[in-house]
Scaffold this motif. Structure first.
Motif, PDB file in Angstrom:
ATOM      1  N   LEU A 125       0.807  -1.206   0.000  1.00 55.07           N
ATOM      2  CA  LEU A 125       0.000   0.000   0.000  1.00 55.07           C
ATOM      3  C   LEU A 125       0.849   1.268   0.000  1.00 55.07           C
ATOM      4  O   LEU A 125       0.736   2.124  -0.888  1.00 55.07           O
ATOM      5  N   LEU A 126       1.714   1.412   0.995  1.00 58.56           N
ATOM      6  CA  LEU A 126       2.510   2.635   1.088  1.00 58.56           C
ATOM      7  C   LEU A 126       3.653   2.648   0.089  1.00 58.56           C
ATOM      8  O   LEU A 126       4.099   3.722  -0.328  1.00 58.56           O
ATOM      9  N   ASP A 127       4.123   1.481  -0.306  1.00 59.82           N
ATOM     10  CA  ASP A 127       5.131   1.427  -1.350  1.00 59.82           C
ATOM     11  C   ASP A 127       4.575   2.026  -2.641  1.00 59.82           C
ATOM     12  O   ASP A 127       5.270   2.758  -3.359  1.00 59.82           O
ATOM     13  N   THR A 128       3.311   1.739  -2.911  1.00 59.40           N
ATOM     14  CA  THR A 128       2.653   2.317  -4.078  1.00 59.40           C
ATOM     15  C   THR A 128       2.529   3.826  -3.947  1.00 59.40           C
ATOM     16  O   THR A 128       2.751   4.573  -4.918  1.00 59.40           O
ATOM     17  N   VAL A 129       2.188   4.305  -2.739  1.00 55.53           N
ATOM     18  CA  VAL A 129       2.086   5.750  -2.508  1.00 55.53           C
ATOM     19  C   VAL A 129       3.415   6.433  -2.789  1.00 55.53           C
ATOM     20  O   VAL A 129       3.468   7.476  -3.450  1.00 55.53           O
ATOM     21  N   LEU A 130       4.510   5.851  -2.304  1.00 56.91           N
ATOM     22  CA  LEU A 130       5.833   6.436  -2.521  1.00 56.91           C
ATOM     23  C   LEU A 130       6.212   6.434  -3.996  1.00 56.91           C
ATOM     24  O   LEU A 130       6.752   7.424  -4.515  1.00 56.91           O
ATOM     25  N   THR A 131       5.932   5.332  -4.675  1.00 56.74           N
ATOM     26  CA  THR A 131       6.263   5.240  -6.101  1.00 56.74           C
ATOM     27  C   THR A 131       5.476   6.267  -6.908  1.00 56.74           C
ATOM     28  O   THR A 131       6.028   6.970  -7.771  1.00 56.74           O
ATOM     29  N   GLU A 132       4.182   6.371  -6.625  1.00 58.41           N
ATOM     30  CA  GLU A 132       3.340   7.319  -7.352  1.00 58.41           C
ATOM     31  C   GLU A 132       3.714   8.760  -7.023  1.00 58.41           C
ATOM     32  O   GLU A 132       3.595   9.651  -7.869  1.00 58.41           O
ATOM     33  N   ASN A 133       4.172   9.002  -5.794  1.00 64.22           N
ATOM     34  CA  ASN A 133       4.585  10.358  -5.429  1.00 64.22           C
ATOM     35  C   ASN A 133       5.796  10.806  -6.238  1.00 64.22           C
ATOM     36  O   ASN A 133       5.891  11.975  -6.630  1.00 64.22           O
ATOM     37  N   GLU A 134       6.721   9.891  -6.486  1.00 68.07           N
ATOM     38  CA  GLU A 134       7.881  10.242  -7.312  1.00 68.07           C
ATOM     39  C   GLU A 134       7.437  10.570  -8.737  1.00 68.07           C
ATOM     40  O   GLU A 134       7.977  11.482  -9.372  1.00 68.07           O
ATOM     41  N   LYS A 135       6.460   9.853  -9.238  1.00 66.20           N
ATOM     42  CA  LYS A 135       5.914  10.171 -10.559  1.00 66.20           C
ATOM     43  C   LYS A 135       5.222  11.530 -10.555  1.00 66.20           C
ATOM     44  O   LYS A 135       5.292  12.289 -11.526  1.00 66.20           O
ATOM     45  N   GLN A 136       4.543  11.819  -9.444  1.00 68.80           N
ATOM     46  CA  GLN A 136       3.806  13.077  -9.343  1.00 68.80           C
ATOM     47  C   GLN A 136       4.739  14.275  -9.428  1.00 68.80           C
ATOM     48  O   GLN A 136       4.357  15.342  -9.932  1.00 68.80           O
TER      49      GLN A 136
END
Length: 423
Positions: free
Chosen positions: A271-282
């Motif tokens: 869950l949070l790994d996805t948040v971190l990955t998507e934040n870098e994309k953001q």
């Protein structure tokens, strides 16, 4: 009271200055083995508003001293650990030394991000029967408002089950507890988990609103209209629900990464790994909007960036979107012209002198002959700029608003081409 504080983090310096200001005699040990070169810490301290001056004042009146680890061990029986997350072994060695020096009535307040269960592991080294106690108090400081957060907390979360230790903790923090609405007393392990839980929730809210904003772009609806409707629901509220070009900061990121690792190991949760990955994309969103606008050709374009710190109120550029955006633009052979009210020194130190990177002390000067303005940090001075002056300075009136601070309709009525996040 006499207090020794161990560490070179924002918390260590903030606690040292605030406790000294309130009458305590504080010894700050920023290096385990030797007296540090204080010039090495000046850059970090200067990132935080008001902190550098308070440290200077506290030193001048003699209540704050920066010393060696040998002095720190014998200086006091009250200790605060504010070490880096990777210094747990250092903490173990330190606790062992302190327990040998202070055979009874030793209070160690752990505020380091060592993970859930770390305070109990430290406690297992020493004897609680002799009031050698390790408690945990989460680091709840936000960069940019650290002094205010420390001196006027609304809640204290205390991981401590020892009555003697609680008596001393309340005495130590009495100068800051007058406005405290609630004392949350629990075990050290529960307090450690609470800090992770709070940080994770904030990250999830930021990640969710950014996902909605990206979807709004595709559906051609305005995320600001959606957000304003969402926050009217009392179950949701407005906190950490503003779309943008990604979150940054050193400690916030560290806690999320640590919780993500814990969830992955214990629950196989991503869950949070996805948040971190998507934040870098953001963080790349402003660049991608610029890239698409110019049909994937940015060669020799002049691009202005307003806002380099990871958030307003601090000079820190730790994990800031600006770092990724600047690197990407330079790789496209753009000329990048940057401005920030506080972070210019840090960004210049990070990137150095480069032929295609220009630093400006005046925001309007940074717009000269620019093909586009990217707003990455919502500093107050950017909210209501002189739009006529912006038009006069820019070669092409393109604004990419990474924080949704501008009025889209008004800008377009003035002749700007505007892109927001989900707008």
């Amino acid at each position: 009271m006499k207090v020794t504080i161990w560490g070179n983090e924002l918390l260590a310096w903030t606690a040292a200055a605030a406790l000294a200001e309130s009458g305590n005699h504080v010894l700050l040990v920023t290096n385990e083995h030797e007296v540090p070169n204080e010039a090495e810490t000046e850059f970090k301290v200067s990132n935080e508003p008001g902190l550098e001056q308070l440290i200077t004042d506290s030193k001048a009146c003699g209540r704050l001293k920066v010393g060696s680890d040998e002095e720190g061990v014998i200086h006091a029986s009250n200790h605060i650990l504010a070490l880096n997350p990777d210094q747990f072994v250092t903490a173990e060695r330190l606790v062992a030394r302190l327990s040998q020096t202070h055979s009874s009535n030793l209070l160690i307040i752990n505020q380091s991000n060592f993970g859930v269960g770390s305070s109990d592991r430290l406690q297992s080294q020493i004897g609680e029967a002799n009031n050698q106690v390790i408690c945990y108090i989460p680091d709840m400081l936000a960069e940019g408002s650290a002094l205010q957060d420390y001196k006027w907390p609304q809640t204290y979360i205390i991981g401590c089950t020892n009555d003697w230790a609680m008596l001393n903790i309340k005495a130590l923090f009495r100068p800051f507890s007058q406005a405290v609405k609630q004392w949350m007393i629990m075990t050290a392990k529960e307090a450690e988990f609470t800090k992770f839980a709070n940080t994770g929730m904030l990250a999830l809210r930021l990640g969710y609103i950014n996902e909605l904003a990206n979807l709004a772009d595709q559906l051609e609806v305005d995320i600001e209209v959606i957000r304003e409707a969402m926050v009217t629901d009392p179950r949701i509220g407005p906190h950490y629900l503003h779309p943008g070009c990604g979150f940054g900061g050193l400690h916030f990121q560290q806690y999320i990464e640590a919780l993500s690792e814990l969830m992955s190991e214990a629950r196989n949760s991503k869950l949070l790994d996805t948040v971190l990955t998507e934040n870098e994309k953001q963080k790349e969103q402003p660049f991608r909007k610029l890239w698409r606008h110019y049909d994937c050709d940015l060669e020799n374009r002049v691009v202005t960036i307003w806002g380099l710190s990871f958030k307003p109120g601090t000079a820190s550029i730790d994990n800031a979107p600006s770092l990724k955006v600047i690197n990407t633009l330079l790789a496209q052979n753009c000329r990048v012209q940057v401005h920030d009210p506080e972070a210019m020194g840090n960004i210049r130190e990070h990137f150095g002198e480069q032929p295609n990177l220009a630093y400006f002390d005046n925001g309007y000067d940074s717009l000269k002959k620019s093909d586009g303005l990217l707003l990455l940090t919502d500093w107050p001075e950017y909210w209501s700029p002189d739009y006529d002056e912006i038009l006069n300075q820019m070669k092409y009136p393109l604004i990419i608003d990474g924080r949704n601070i501008f009025d889209k309709e008004m800008l377009e009525s003035l002749g700007f081409i505007y892109y927001g996040v989900g707008r």
